[in-house]
Design an enzyme around this catalytic site. Sequence first.
Site, PDB file in Angstrom:
ATOM      1  N   HIS A 193      47.346  29.149  35.731  1.00 42.71           N
ATOM      2  CA  HIS A 193      46.259  27.883  35.747  1.00 42.71           C
ATOM      3  C   HIS A 193      46.490  26.995  34.328  1.00 42.71           C
ATOM      4  O   HIS A 193      46.644  25.865  34.453  1.00 42.71           O
ATOM      5  CB  HIS A 193      44.864  28.242  36.119  1.00 42.71           C
ATOM      6  CG  HIS A 193      44.546  28.890  37.457  1.00 42.71           C
ATOM      7  ND1 HIS A 193      45.065  28.095  38.708  1.00 42.71           N
ATOM      8  CD2 HIS A 193      43.892  29.798  37.836  1.00 42.71           C
ATOM      9  CE1 HIS A 193      44.634  28.774  39.658  1.00 42.71           C
ATOM     10  NE2 HIS A 193      43.786  29.998  39.059  1.00 42.71           N
ATOM     11  N   HIS A 214      47.837  35.345  36.750  1.00 36.76           N
ATOM     12  CA  HIS A 214      47.141  34.556  37.786  1.00 36.76           C
ATOM     13  C   HIS A 214      46.488  33.239  36.926  1.00 36.76           C
ATOM     14  O   HIS A 214      46.480  32.206  37.096  1.00 36.76           O
ATOM     15  CB  HIS A 214      46.122  35.034  38.520  1.00 36.76           C
ATOM     16  CG  HIS A 214      45.475  34.344  39.446  1.00 36.76           C
ATOM     17  ND1 HIS A 214      45.601  34.051  40.607  1.00 36.76           N
ATOM     18  CD2 HIS A 214      44.294  33.552  39.268  1.00 36.76           C
ATOM     19  CE1 HIS A 214      44.487  33.312  41.390  1.00 36.76           C
ATOM     20  NE2 HIS A 214      43.840  32.894  40.500  1.00 36.76           N
ATOM     21  N   GLU A 215      45.678  33.797  35.870  1.00 36.36           N
ATOM     22  CA  GLU A 215      44.882  33.027  34.979  1.00 36.36           C
ATOM     23  C   GLU A 215      45.716  32.035  33.963  1.00 36.36           C
ATOM     24  O   GLU A 215      45.631  30.816  33.830  1.00 36.36           O
ATOM     25  CB  GLU A 215      43.884  33.695  34.317  1.00 36.36           C
ATOM     26  CG  GLU A 215      42.443  34.211  35.108  1.00 36.36           C
ATOM     27  CD  GLU A 215      41.836  33.308  35.887  1.00 36.36           C
ATOM     28  OE1 GLU A 215      41.819  31.924  35.553  1.00 36.36           O
ATOM     29  OE2 GLU A 215      41.148  33.507  36.864  1.00 36.36           O
TER      30      GLU A 215
END
Length: 228
Positions: free
Chosen positions: A29, A25-26
């Site tokens: 980004h 998820h990170e």
Amino acid sequence: MNGLAQFLQQISVWALPVIFAITLHEAAHGWVADKLGDPTARMLGRISANPIRHIDPLGTILLPALLLLTAGFAFGYAKPVPVDFRNLRHPRRDTVLVAAAGPTANLLMALIAVGLLYIVPYLPDSAATWLANNCVNAVIVNAVLGTFNMIPLPPLDGGRVAVGLLPRPLGRRLARVEPYGMLIVFLAVFVVPLVSGQLGVPFNPVFELIAPVIDFIIRTLLSLHGGG
């Protein structure tokens, strides 16, 4: 099965789904930000599937372990990936894309987990059970993490998406909430349920808001494998 053995078994089928969900998820980004003009995450080594680069001691280790002990499931978060939105080529549009990248990665991971369920029947019984539990838990964790982060409150991903999509005057007003956003989330997730429970009228505003969405996503994804 004694308590320790049961806890270790829970860890064995929750650890990988949680670690992958919060790590990628990170990283998503940072990867999208890099493609759109901001190399900050890449320069700091944060576009990586290596969990060590993303671990937050509280959110990645302590919180999931406590949830496993008390609630029987795991959920957590990693260190936010640094993004300098001023470097983005089209800041308003690209901020939306960078923010949406994390929840999109969660959806893709949930779809991959559903796909892996198709190889379960071809494995030995013990391996099949372990993989099936991991895949189902991956669907659950990614649905929860992706949906939670899309709550339209800065600095959550959904808040940044909303700021970018709303008309500019409304977007600016919502953006002003960001310094207080995590405090609002903490109060809504932990304090309100605790206080309302003590008063005998249990109420969890965040759960009430996102539970139907999470349930829909999980049922829809598992139905792709005939398990809805």
